[in-house]
Design an enzyme around this catalytic site. Structure first.
Site, PDB file in Angstrom:
ATOM      1  N   LYS A 144       0.848  -1.182   0.000  1.00 13.13           N
ATOM      2  CA  LYS A 144       0.000   0.000   0.000  1.00 13.13           C
ATOM      3  C   LYS A 144       0.891   1.242   0.000  1.00 13.13           C
ATOM      4  O   LYS A 144       1.918   1.287   0.675  1.00 13.13           O
ATOM      5  CB  LYS A 144      -0.896   0.021   1.241  1.00 13.13           C
ATOM      6  CG  LYS A 144      -1.818  -1.179   1.368  1.00 13.13           C
ATOM      7  CD  LYS A 144      -3.028  -1.065   0.475  1.00 13.13           C
ATOM      8  CE  LYS A 144      -4.019  -2.179   0.741  1.00 13.13           C
ATOM      9  NZ  LYS A 144      -5.252  -2.025  -0.047  1.00 13.13           N
ATOM     10  N   LYS A 248     -13.261  -7.081  -7.564  1.00 13.66           N
ATOM     11  CA  LYS A 248     -13.646  -7.585  -6.245  1.00 13.66           C
ATOM     12  C   LYS A 248     -15.147  -7.881  -6.287  1.00 13.66           C
ATOM     13  O   LYS A 248     -15.960  -6.966  -6.162  1.00 13.66           O
ATOM     14  CB  LYS A 248     -13.335  -6.554  -5.165  1.00 13.66           C
ATOM     15  CG  LYS A 248     -11.843  -6.255  -5.011  1.00 13.66           C
ATOM     16  CD  LYS A 248     -11.598  -5.145  -4.002  1.00 13.66           C
ATOM     17  CE  LYS A 248     -10.113  -4.888  -3.828  1.00 13.66           C
ATOM     18  NZ  LYS A 248      -9.848  -3.709  -2.983  1.00 13.66           N
TER      19      LYS A 248
END
Length: 328
Positions: A144, A248
């Site tokens: 991240k 997703k």
């Protein structure tokens, strides 16, 4: 058929640091579809800050509607997490005692390759986590970015590329960059060996994302943009033309929408992979089984199944960098 749901609270083994704060627990809803022949399970959960948590009224309504019809209503008005949970439960109840979909993966003949996610932490701990992943056989590291000072992140990534030159390095910005600064930051990331970035700018900025995808020195994958754009997927893809999609199903319209997005991506030469969204083993197993049918040879962003201390019984396990199906 009888369809019911149950709320569960799962607890992380260690706080999961994200750009939206640290998570210590996870609320999820387990959907059960039951017939005289057996039962099937699906999971309904959301990512904090991205979609509202399903309400009891919504769960009750769509479970009853699906129960009456014996199938899932086709309307887009069903919230993505509920549709995903219902799809997985119905797929399993229709094959009682068997995997949801038959494939070499679900027969235990092959694994599904995944990346190694590095949670936000101190630089030393993140480098140690990367080294551990490489030692265990992972070939792709995902980090991240956007939470620490950018120069600190660049320094970490430079060290990671020097220490693990054999590994592909992907990053996820979760929309942390402004359009004005994004291109320069993407150049800096490419210079230290990053291969791709997920969602560099906030979702909904189609024209700005289009410009980045046209000129950026590394691949750009759309993620949060798909929460709304899956309803208008063709126009979104033809406008933005990203290099990749991070799909997703629990956030992007369920498995049916995931299949449609994957089809549209293939038509346009856009790479795609499936990412989990912090599901328990029920959701994770469903995703792995689905990938075994639709993209068994793609490297996906599925979890390892080791996030929670109080997870459900598992049917999948990690060996090296691959998820495998447990065959009894």
């Amino acid at each position: 058929m009888r369809i019911q749901w149950q709320k569960r609270v799962l607890h992380f083994r260690r706080p999961a640091a994200t750009s939206r704060g640290a998570l210590t627990e996870r609320v999820t809803f387990i959907i059960e579809a039951r017939t005289e022949d057996g039962c099937g399970y699906g999971e309904c959960c959301t990512m904090p800050g991205l979609l509202p948590q399903p309400t009891e009224a919504e769960l009750n309504h769509w479970c009853r509607e699906t129960e009456k019809l014996g199938d899932i209503p086709a309307e887009f008005s069903i919230p993505s997490p509920i549709r995903f949970g219902l799809e997985c439960a119905l797929a399993q109840v229709r094959r009682p005692g068997q995997p949801r979909w038959d494939s070499p993966f679900s027969r235990g003949e092959m694994g599904i390759a995944i990346h190694h996610l590095i949670w936000m932490d101190t630089t030393d701990r993140m480098l140690a986590a990367m080294a551990d992943g490489i030692q265990r056989g992972f070939t792709c590291l995902k980090l991240k970015v956007g939470a620490l000072p950018f120069e600190e992140e660049i320094h970490l990534l430079r060290e990671a590329h020097a220490a693990f030159p054999q590994a592909e390095i992907r990053v996820d910005a979760n929309g942390a960059f402004s359009p004005a600064e994004a291109f320069n930051k993407l150049e800096a990331l490419a210079a230290v060996g990053v291969s791709s970035i997920e969602q560099p700018i906030r979702p909904g900025q189609w024209l700005e994302m289009q410009e980045l995808c046209r000129h950026a020195p590394l691949s750009i994958a759309c993620d949060e943009d798909l929460i709304a754009a899956h309803r208008d997927a063709e126009r979104f893809l033809d406008t933005v033309m990203p290099q990749a999609l991070v799909i997703k199903p629990s956030l992007h319209g369920g498995l049916s929408a995931a299949e449609h997005l994957a089809h549209l991506a293939r038509q346009r030469g856009i790479h795609w992979w499936i990412n989990s969204a912090l599901e328990s083993h029920i959701g994770l197993t469903s995703l792995a089984e689905w990938c075994g049918i639709h993209a068994p040879n793609t490297l996906h962003g599925l979890g390892t199944g080791r996030l929670f201390i109080d997870d459900f019984s598992d049917l999948i396990y990690l060996r090296n960098n691959q998820l495998h199906y447990c065959i009894s």
